[in-house]
Structure formats: C-alpha cells, structure tokens
Design an enzyme around this catalytic site. Structure first.
Site, short mmCIF file in Angstrom:
data_model
loop_
_atom_site.label_atom_id
_atom_site.label_comp_id
_atom_site.label_asym_id
_atom_site.label_seq_id
_atom_site.Cartn_x
_atom_site.Cartn_y
_atom_site.Cartn_z
N CYS A 169 -2.80 8.73 2.32
CA CYS A 169 -2.23 8.75 0.93
C CYS A 169 -3.24 8.80 0.27
CB CYS A 169 -1.84 7.40 1.42
SG CYS A 169 -3.30 6.22 1.61
N GLU B 170 0.63 -1.02 0.41
CA GLU B 170 0.23 0.15 0.41
C GLU B 170 0.78 1.07 -0.61
OE1 GLU B 170 -2.90 0.10 -0.16
OE2 GLU B 170 -3.74 -2.03 0.28
P1 NAP Z 1 8.26 5.49 4.62
O1 NAP Z 1 9.20 6.29 5.04
O2 NAP Z 1 8.56 4.55 3.84
O3 NAP Z 1 7.72 4.68 5.85
C1 NAP Z 1 7.14 3.51 5.80
C2 NAP Z 1 7.63 1.70 6.95
O4 NAP Z 1 8.99 1.88 5.99
C3 NAP Z 1 8.08 2.57 8.35
O5 NAP Z 1 7.85 2.04 9.40
C4 NAP Z 1 9.33 2.81 8.15
O6 NAP Z 1 10.23 2.52 9.39
C5 NAP Z 1 10.02 1.93 7.60
N1 NAP Z 1 10.93 1.99 6.39
C6 NAP Z 1 12.07 3.01 5.82
N2 NAP Z 1 12.42 2.60 5.83
C7 NAP Z 1 12.49 1.39 5.44
C8 NAP Z 1 13.77 0.36 4.83
N3 NAP Z 1 15.02 1.01 3.97
N4 NAP Z 1 13.99 -0.73 5.10
C9 NAP Z 1 12.57 -1.27 5.42
N5 NAP Z 1 11.14 -0.77 6.81
C10 NAP Z 1 11.88 0.82 6.20
O7 NAP Z 1 6.85 6.00 5.39
P2 NAP Z 1 6.12 7.05 6.13
O8 NAP Z 1 6.77 8.16 5.39
O9 NAP Z 1 6.08 5.92 7.05
O10 NAP Z 1 4.57 7.06 5.20
C11 NAP Z 1 3.81 7.87 5.15
C12 NAP Z 1 4.12 7.48 3.02
O11 NAP Z 1 2.84 6.34 3.76
C13 NAP Z 1 3.64 8.02 2.28
O12 NAP Z 1 3.64 8.32 0.69
C14 NAP Z 1 1.42 7.54 2.25
O13 NAP Z 1 1.36 7.37 1.01
C15 NAP Z 1 2.06 6.37 2.55
N6 NAP Z 1 0.76 5.84 2.65
C16 NAP Z 1 -0.29 5.20 2.18
C17 NAP Z 1 -0.98 4.49 1.74
C18 NAP Z 1 -1.88 3.52 1.43
O14 NAP Z 1 -2.53 2.43 2.10
N7 NAP Z 1 -1.84 2.93 0.56
C19 NAP Z 1 -1.71 4.15 3.43
C20 NAP Z 1 -0.82 5.75 4.47
C21 NAP Z 1 0.36 5.76 4.34
P3 NAP Z 1 11.41 4.30 10.21
O15 NAP Z 1 9.71 4.97 10.54
O16 NAP Z 1 11.60 3.26 11.08
O17 NAP Z 1 12.51 4.52 9.49
#
Ligand code: NAP
Length: 475
Positions: free
Chosen positions: A284, A250
C-alpha cells in the site's frame, strides 16, 4: 509445512463444522500447498462467542503478564525467522529477502506492544470549578474482529493482534484466503507463548462477506480493524454501522514520488527502488506515480531503468532472486492490463512489459511520458512498474500529487528545506523526505482521505483498542 491448516477456536485447532476446505496455492508455479479449513458462518460466530467468554479474564490479566506473553511471541518469531519467512514466500510468492524483512517487522509489533501494554495511561485532574475530580480510565474496547490482506500476511496480522492483546481485548482474526498459512502460524506462536483459550481465534470463511457480516452483527463485537482495499473497506464500514461498531481502516494508497529540481538523482533513484520494489511493488506504501522535474527526468529515467533491469526475477524459494511472483495469475493480469492501457494512452515502454508464461510473475517495467490522470496514475498498480510523469512547476507537482482520492503516503526528494516545505503541502498520513521507506512499529501508520481511519503502530496504535471512561467524583 510448519503451519496448521485448521480453524483456531476457543484454544483448539479444528476443521470447519461441515468439513469443507479450500486450496492454498504457491503463486510461483500454481502448485497446491495446502487444503485449509473453510469456516462456516456458525464457526465464525462460535469464535466470537469464545472471544466474548474470554474477554473479562484477559482484560483483568495484569498488564505485565500480558506484556510478557507478547514478548515471548517476539522471541519465538525472531528465533524462527527463517522458517517463518519460508512460509510467507511459499504462499505469497514474494522474494525471500522481502519475506525475511516482513518476518522481522511482524515480530517487532509484539516487542513494541509488549512495551506499550504496561504504559496505558489515564487522567486525573481537578475540574475548572475546583469542586470536582475528573478521572479518566482507558479500558479495553472489547471483542475485536481483525481482517487482513495477503500482501503482508504476517505483519498486517501482528500489527493488529499485538495492540489488541496489549490493550486487554480478545480477537477473531480473519486473514486473506490466499495467505491463511502465515496467519495460522502466528496464531500457533501465540498459543505456544501462553495466550489463554478464546483470547485469540482464527477463522477463514470463503467467501468472506456473509460470515464477516454475521460477526459484525454479533452483539459482543465492539471493534473492527480492517486492512485491505478501499472498496472492501467502504463495504465493511456500512456493515459496521448497523451496530455502531468502532472501526479502524488501513486502506489503499496511490503514493506520489516527487523529485524536485536540484534533487540528488543518485539518492532519488536509490530511494525510488526501495519505495517501488519493496515487496515487489505489492505494498500500500509502494510509490505509484513518479513526478520528476523536467531538468532531471532524462537522467532519472535512464538510471532507474538500469537499476530495474539489474533485478533478478524468479521463485522466492531461490533466495538469490530479488523479485518474486505476484500473489496470483489474476493479480499479474491486472498489472499487465494497466501497463497495456498506459501504452495505449500514449506512454512509452522503456523496460519490461512482457508477461512470462509460467507462474504469476511480472517483470520490472518502466513507463515514461505517462499522462497524469491516466488509469495507471489513478489506481494502485501493486506490481513492479515505474510510471514516470514530468513536471516543470513545483506547485503543479503538488497539485498532481494531491489529485487522488487516496492519502496514505508520499515521497519527496530534493533540497531538505524545499522538500520539507513540499511535504507539508501534501495531503497524506505519512510523508517520506529523502527516504525510500517509512514503515516503523514506533511511528503512527495510517492515511487521510479514502486511505483510511485511525493509526496503527506507535503509542497511537493501542488507543484504537481502548475506550475512555470518565468517572466524575464530587471533590
Ligand atoms: P481486499 O480484497 O480488500 O481483502 C482484504 C481482506 O478483506 C481479505 O481478508 C479478504 O478476504 C477480506 N474481504 C474481501 N471481501 C470481503 C467482504 N465482502 N467482506 C468481508 N471481508 C472481505 O484486499 P487485498 O487484495 O487482500 O489487499 C490489497 C489491498 O490492501 C490494497 O488495496 C492495499 O493497498 C491494501 N493494504 C493497505 C494497507 C494499509 O496499511 N493501508 C496495508 C496493506 C495492504 P478474502 O481473501 O477471503 O477475500
């Protein structure tokens, strides 16, 4: 603080193996909320081992029993909704009303999947040749690693945990490092509801990359369910490829909000305010690009500017505030930079655009004369900024709406027949017609293109955690 600050492995709350902790901040003022255990790689692998040991017991637990545990989680979260919302506000910064909405939405996934747990179907039919029987079972896929973002710290976790547990899978949850307290609270609710040791585990490695990679290379892990940015999603798909781990994604969105000629402007502005401002724009599903027909753009801009101006901004702890803080100063600076760049590219600032000095706040902002294709139109703003582009031809609006690598959600306002025809031509997993919000545990949530793979919620959501097994029988 009602939430634990430790890891949850094999039914026990415990500190990290090396005792290391990281700080969780209140984004409204930058103060320290808690020091949370920073999981080592060994802790994460111990969590996978615990999930692997617990898997067969949980997979063979009668569906009714699994269902009742999930239903108990719904009851607890509903009864404790206000303190749950308070915790979300504290570490995420969002307005209290948004947090309360999220608390209910999060609880609903437990109710929905408690109902789905006892309705897992299969198939039993005769082969076309008439001499064989085809039996298809749906079995739990296995140990599942669930990774969630900070913007909906409760609902993104329950939208994964509930179907996984309903299907009979055991899980390791890795929440975002900015919002681990809400996740720990959800896990504690699961423990209180009677989930057996090892079935649900919580780890918070910082940095996430190496430990998540180690988990995805553990032979017991059969499922990755990730919600977060497209960038990290791509990276995790590559990691999952090594062991061919089934992956649900997602990812990011870049939602167009199209206002067709003849649309009811009052209704469109009302819908736009929800589509834009739910969760302060950090969703999102947030409307990111407003395409408004030339004949309506002046009126739409004037009315949405008035509506945006009327929003009260301040700490979510004051329940009267309608717009809280962004999750971090970095996130606020990203939004400010996008707005400044849009203005440098020729957009006009009709409202907002100034960054307050204290806290990770960004004010309601309206940009007009935005150029389609400019940076603010290509990436998620994730903040309270309305970027308006005008159009004079419906085909052109559809082409602009589809001109993105994302395909999560779109909004269309107009005469219902025309709006429906336009909705069918937009390449997205979800389209809202004359509505400002679509999220519903009973409906399939997910995107096309680089917005993701698979669906969450609905009856489809549980299928992501089930694998079909065909048993062929002679006669
Ligand atoms: P993110 O930076 O991609 O992080 C999401 C998760 O991934 C966090 O738990 C993060 O941990 C982890 N993560 C980051 N780098 C990683 C790596 N190299 N390896 C493994 N895990 C890793 O996203 P965010 O900033 O938290 O959230 C915002 C994004 O989520 C937006 O793009 C939004 O559109 C998307 N989103 C999508 C939906 C949907 O249903 N389509 C719903 C909600 C949000 P850490 O925090 O420890 O870095």
């Amino acid at each position: 603080m009602i939430s634990p600050h430790d890891l949850f492995i094999d039914g026990q709350w415990r500190p990290a193996a090396d005792g290391r902790r990281f700080v969780v901040h209140d984004p409204a003022d930058g103060s320290e909320l808690a020091q949370f255990a920073a999981a080592t790689e060994a802790d994460c692998l111990a969590a996978v081992d615990a999930a692997a040991d617990a898997l067969s017991g949980w997979a063979t637990t009668p569906p009714r029993q699994r269902s009742e545990i999930l239903r108990t989680c719904f009851d607890i979260l509903t009864a404790e909704r206000e303190q749950f919302a308070g915790l979300i506000v504290a570490e995420n910064g969002k307005a209290y009303a948004d947090a309360l909405g999220e608390a209910s939405y999060a609880a609903e996934f437990f109710r929905w999947f408690a109902e789905e747990a006892v309705r897992i179907g299969g198939d039993f039919r005769l082969s076309p040749s008439g001499d064989k029987t085809i039996v298809v079972r749906r079995d739990p896929i296995g140990v599942s690693v669930l990774i969630t973002p900070w913007n909906f710290p409760a609902a993104m976790a329950t939208r994964k945990i509930a179907p996984a547990l309903a299907a009979g899978c055991s899980v390791v949850l890795k929440p975002a490092s900015q919002t681990p307290l809400t996740a720990a609270y959800v896990v504690e609710v699961l423990r209180r509801a009677g989930v057996p040791a090892g079935v649900v585990n919580l780890v918070t490695p910082v940095p996430a990359g190496p430990a998540v990679s180690a988990m995805l290379h553990h032979p017991a892990v059969r499922k990755l369910s990730f919600t977060g940015s497209t960038e990290v999603g791509r990276l995790l798909l590559r990691e999952a490829a090594d062991q061919v781990v089934s992956s649900s994604m997602e990812l990011g969105g870049n939602a167009p909000f199209v206002v067709l000629p003849g649309a009811d402007v009052d209704a469109a502005v009302e819908g736009a305010m929800v589509a834009k401002m739910r969760n302060g724009g950090s969703a999102c599903t947030a409307a990111n690009r407003f395409y408004v027909h030339d004949s309506l753009v002046e009126e739409f801009t004037a009315r949405i500017t008035v509506a945006m101006k009327g929003i009260t901004m301040g700490p979510g702890a004051d329940r009267s505030n309608e717009l809280g803080a962004l999750v971090s100063p970095e996130e606020r600076d990203k939004v400010a930079r996008l707005v400044d760049q849009a203005v440098a590219d020729g957009a006009t600032l009709a409202l907002g655009g100034e960054t307050p000095e204290v806290g990770a706040f960004y004010p309601p902002t309206v940009l007009t004369d935005v150029r389609h294709g400019s940076e603010i139109n290509q990436i998620e703003i994730f903040g309270p900024v309305t970027a308006i582009v005008s159009f004079n031809d419906v085909d052109e609006a559809i082409a602009m709406a589809n001109d993105t690598i994302y395909g999560l959600i779109a909004y269309v306002y107009g005469d219902p027949a025309q709006a429906l025809a336009v909705a069918q031509r937009i390449d997205a997993g979800m389209v809202a017609v004359n509505r400002g919000v679509l999220s519903d545990p009973a409906a399939p949530f997910g995107g096309t293109k680089q917005s993701g793979l698979g669906r969450e919620g609905s009856s489809e959501g549980i299928l992501e955690f089930l694998e079909e097994k065909y048993i062929g029988i002679e006669v």
